[in-house]
Scaffold this active site. Structure first.
Site, mmCIF file in Angstrom:
data_model
loop_
_atom_site.group_PDB
_atom_site.id
_atom_site.type_symbol
_atom_site.label_atom_id
_atom_site.label_comp_id
_atom_site.label_asym_id
_atom_site.label_seq_id
_atom_site.Cartn_x
_atom_site.Cartn_y
_atom_site.Cartn_z
ATOM 1 N N ASN A 1 0.795 -1.281 -0.010
ATOM 2 C CA ASN A 1 -0.124 0.015 -0.021
ATOM 3 C C ASN A 1 0.767 1.065 -0.105
ATOM 4 O O ASN A 1 1.979 1.209 0.505
ATOM 5 C CB ASN A 1 -1.030 -0.067 1.301
ATOM 6 C CG ASN A 1 -0.543 0.704 2.469
ATOM 7 O OD1 ASN A 1 -0.696 2.055 2.556
ATOM 8 N ND2 ASN A 1 0.291 -0.193 3.396
ATOM 9 N N THR B 1 6.141 -4.008 13.844
ATOM 10 C CA THR B 1 6.643 -2.739 12.970
ATOM 11 C C THR B 1 5.553 -2.450 11.892
ATOM 12 O O THR B 1 4.418 -3.105 12.132
ATOM 13 C CB THR B 1 7.633 -3.617 12.116
ATOM 14 O OG1 THR B 1 6.974 -4.425 11.082
ATOM 15 C CG2 THR B 1 8.815 -4.374 12.809
ATOM 16 N N ASN B 2 5.949 -1.245 11.464
ATOM 17 C CA ASN B 2 5.096 -0.912 10.385
ATOM 18 C C ASN B 2 5.420 -1.802 8.863
ATOM 19 O O ASN B 2 6.025 -2.821 8.944
ATOM 20 C CB ASN B 2 5.586 0.443 9.807
ATOM 21 C CG ASN B 2 4.367 1.285 9.482
ATOM 22 O OD1 ASN B 2 3.696 0.906 8.389
ATOM 23 N ND2 ASN B 2 3.952 2.554 9.947
ATOM 24 N N THR B 3 4.945 -1.298 7.880
ATOM 25 C CA THR B 3 5.257 -2.038 6.407
ATOM 26 C C THR B 3 6.465 -1.997 6.160
ATOM 27 O O THR B 3 7.420 -1.089 6.621
ATOM 28 C CB THR B 3 4.300 -1.848 5.496
ATOM 29 O OG1 THR B 3 4.551 -0.258 5.275
ATOM 30 C CG2 THR B 3 2.701 -1.938 5.714
ATOM 31 N N GLY C 1 -0.815 6.892 1.766
ATOM 32 C CA GLY C 1 -0.250 7.867 1.943
ATOM 33 C C GLY C 1 -1.020 8.725 2.917
ATOM 34 O O GLY C 1 -1.361 10.280 3.019
ATOM 35 N N PHE C 2 -1.791 8.275 4.022
ATOM 36 C CA PHE C 2 -2.421 8.940 5.272
ATOM 37 C C PHE C 2 -3.477 9.553 4.700
ATOM 38 O O PHE C 2 -3.719 10.834 5.039
ATOM 39 C CB PHE C 2 -1.562 10.022 6.023
ATOM 40 C CG PHE C 2 -0.329 9.204 6.861
ATOM 41 C CD1 PHE C 2 -0.397 7.954 6.846
ATOM 42 C CD2 PHE C 2 0.535 10.072 7.317
ATOM 43 C CE1 PHE C 2 0.709 7.389 7.815
ATOM 44 C CE2 PHE C 2 1.754 9.730 7.930
ATOM 45 C CZ PHE C 2 1.627 8.385 8.242
ATOM 46 N N SER D 1 5.516 5.323 8.460
ATOM 47 C CA SER D 1 5.113 4.908 7.057
ATOM 48 C C SER D 1 6.128 5.139 6.081
ATOM 49 O O SER D 1 6.634 6.368 6.042
ATOM 50 C CB SER D 1 3.782 5.613 7.150
ATOM 51 O OG SER D 1 3.400 5.748 5.811
ATOM 52 N N SER E 1 -3.297 6.537 16.488
ATOM 53 C CA SER E 1 -2.064 6.921 15.577
ATOM 54 C C SER E 1 -2.036 8.256 14.861
ATOM 55 O O SER E 1 -3.100 8.680 14.242
ATOM 56 C CB SER E 1 -1.917 5.709 14.670
ATOM 57 O OG SER E 1 -0.673 6.148 13.593
ATOM 58 N N LYS F 1 6.041 3.995 17.098
ATOM 59 C CA LYS F 1 5.845 2.668 16.107
ATOM 60 C C LYS F 1 6.986 2.903 14.961
ATOM 61 O O LYS F 1 7.002 3.827 14.280
ATOM 62 C CB LYS F 1 4.532 2.961 15.099
ATOM 63 C CG LYS F 1 4.261 1.584 14.187
ATOM 64 C CD LYS F 1 2.987 1.515 13.816
ATOM 65 C CE LYS F 1 2.607 0.424 12.871
ATOM 66 N NZ LYS F 1 1.224 0.325 12.347
HETATM 67 C C1 FMN Z 1 -3.700 -0.622 3.595
HETATM 68 C C2 FMN Z 1 -2.813 -0.407 4.721
HETATM 69 C C3 FMN Z 1 -2.775 0.837 5.304
HETATM 70 C C4 FMN Z 1 -1.973 1.170 6.591
HETATM 71 N N1 FMN Z 1 -1.978 2.280 7.084
HETATM 72 C C5 FMN Z 1 -1.372 2.715 8.121
HETATM 73 C C6 FMN Z 1 -1.440 3.860 8.761
HETATM 74 O O1 FMN Z 1 -2.178 4.634 8.772
HETATM 75 N N2 FMN Z 1 -0.816 3.947 10.030
HETATM 76 C C7 FMN Z 1 0.008 2.770 10.542
HETATM 77 O O2 FMN Z 1 0.848 3.089 11.650
HETATM 78 N N3 FMN Z 1 0.173 1.732 9.848
HETATM 79 C C8 FMN Z 1 -0.480 1.439 8.781
HETATM 80 N N4 FMN Z 1 -0.472 0.288 8.006
HETATM 81 C C9 FMN Z 1 0.411 -0.772 8.640
HETATM 82 C C10 FMN Z 1 -0.277 -1.515 9.809
HETATM 83 O O3 FMN Z 1 -0.906 -1.179 10.692
HETATM 84 C C11 FMN Z 1 0.798 -2.816 10.069
HETATM 85 O O4 FMN Z 1 1.900 -2.182 10.879
HETATM 86 C C12 FMN Z 1 1.447 -3.481 9.067
HETATM 87 O O5 FMN Z 1 0.424 -3.740 7.853
HETATM 88 C C13 FMN Z 1 1.740 -4.803 9.331
HETATM 89 O O6 FMN Z 1 1.221 -5.633 9.929
HETATM 90 P P1 FMN Z 1 0.160 -6.614 8.935
HETATM 91 O O7 FMN Z 1 1.007 -7.582 8.339
HETATM 92 O O8 FMN Z 1 -0.624 -7.546 9.890
HETATM 93 O O9 FMN Z 1 -0.663 -5.941 7.899
HETATM 94 C C14 FMN Z 1 -1.396 0.176 6.895
HETATM 95 C C15 FMN Z 1 -1.176 -1.224 6.474
HETATM 96 C C16 FMN Z 1 -2.031 -1.445 5.218
HETATM 97 C C17 FMN Z 1 -1.981 -2.887 4.575
#
Ligand code: FMN
Length: 364
Positions: free
Chosen positions: A129, A274-276, A132-133, A200, A164, A246
């Site tokens: 993804n 973690t984040n992505t 972009g917030f 992010s 968040s 985060k």
């Molecule tokens: C479509 C999408 C949007 C996301 N938006 C945010 C976000 O706004 N803020 C944030 O901290 N993480 C965001 N994440 C990251 C998730 O919170 C998480 O950290 C990450 O996806 C890893 O976990 P998962 O494998 O269970 O998805 C987003 C993930 C996805 C897939």
């Protein structure tokens, strides 16, 4: 007598009907599936009778756990990004989650990146993804929480709520602290915890705020403001709102060491890891063409790295750690908890496996 629907039936319905239907919506556009899911959950969460139906079908709780002074009825929460504007506020408690992290919201509303900006990597059980917030802004979040009578500690949504907060894209990096501060001031008396999102990959420069100097100023300022607000508030018995940080999975170990030192000395209540990832390891052959899409990768390809980072973080800090990244099965959650996480969160696993996954984790 357990009145809940049998787990295997819930799984069979999600695998046989739910997921295939969602994956076909909008010609296979993941964002259409996402919006439809939120609409649907918002509808089901709207009245006590509908919430009772959700409970019957999907409700579960796990072992209680206390983290940063907050009591959680189970180990698993919904990760940030799924419900950015708290649209399905009342539904999440009835799907077995012990907490929900709304947002990321920014100081100003913003549309996010142009679509397409979300891609399913079906064979790999992953998502890329670059949203972009996209969000309505922290003022709208505060109004929404207010509308539902949400106050810190009152569990008006049936579970603890984290929000968040991130930086508005149009705000210069030098002014980032003020943007986060504006959001904190609006939300500190409502959220049970706040998460500072500096990880992010989809807001230019954001991840540079993980550097020791920048992070130190940011966390110190926000923790200081939270303390000042608590002292001046009628809810002051609760103390300052806990602030979590985060982090990204792509940091070097030395950068993680520095970030942890800052979190501890600046008074953060915990770390979310973690984040992505910007990495593209672990993709199935069929998904390789999508690997070139810009954005953060989540889901099964992130499982091993997120667990490795959580393991490192828990052994290098005394702060509680929320483990997130690639939790696709109850065993993945077990491994994250065994790596020392106090709580876990998931997002992509919910897309691929539905609410049955939450129930399975609660049963661990
Ligand atoms: C479509 C999408 C949007 C996301 N938006 C945010 C976000 O706004 N803020 C944030 O901290 N993480 C965001 N994440 C990251 C998730 O919170 C998480 O950290 C990450 O996806 C890893 O976990 P998962 O494998 O269970 O998805 C987003 C993930 C996805 C897939």
């Amino acid at each position: 007598m357990d009145l809940h629907l049998p787990g295997p039936l819930v799984d069979a319905v999600y695998d046989g009907v739910g997921r295939p239907t969602l994956f076909r919506l909008g010609g296979g556009d993941p964002e259409v599936a996402h919006e439809t899911t939120l609409d649907w959950l918002a509808w089901w969460g709207r009245t006590p009778a509908r919430r009772a139906v959700l409970d019957l079908a999907f409700g579960s709780t796990g072992q209680p756990v206390e983290v940063a002074g907050i009591r959680f009825d189970g180990p698993v929460g919904l990760a940030a990004g799924m419900d950015k504007n708290a649209r399905a506020l009342k539904a999440w408690a009835h799907l077995g989650f012990s907490h929900v992290e709304f947002g990321t919201v920014t100081g100003h509303p913003q549309p996010g990146n142009p679509p397409p900006r979300m891609f399913r990597l079906k064979s790999s059980h992953g998502v890329i993804n670059r949203m972009g917030f996209n969000n309505d802004g922290s003022a709208a979040m505060a109004a929404r929480l207010e509308q539902h009578g949400v106050r810190r500690g009152n569990l008006a949504a049936g579970l603890p709520i984290g929000v968040s907060i991130g930086k508005t894209k149009a705000v210069a990096l030098e002014d980032a602290v003020d943007d986060y501060l504006a959001s904190l001031r609006r939300l500190a008396h409502m959220a049970d915890y706040l998460a500072i999102n500096v990880s992010s990959p989809n807001t230019p420069g954001l991840r540079s705020l993980q550097g020791a100097g920048e992070l130190s100023v940011l966390v110190r300022t926000l923790v200081g403001e939270a303390a000042a607000r608590a002292a001046a508030s009628p809810q002051s018995v609760l103390g300052p709102v806990p602030i979590f940080v985060k982090i990204a999975p792509d940091l070097e170990w030395s950068a993680i060491d520095e970030a942890l030192a800052v979190c501890e000395s600046a008074g953060a209540a915990g770390v979310i890891a973690t984040n992505t990832t910007l990495g593209r390891d672990g993709l199935a052959f069929e998904d390789r063409p999508l690997a070139t899409e810009a954005g953060g990768l989540s889901g099964a390809p992130l499982t091993a790295r997120a667990r490795e980072v959580v393991s490192y973080v828990t052994s290098h800090t005394r702060l509680p750690v929320v483990g997130v990244g690639g939790i696709m099965t109850a065993d993945d959650a077990r491994a994250m908890l065994d790596a020392g996480a106090a709580l876990v969160q998931l997002y992509t696993g919910f897309i691929y496996h539905g609410p049955g996954l939450v129930r399975d984790i609660n049963r661990l």
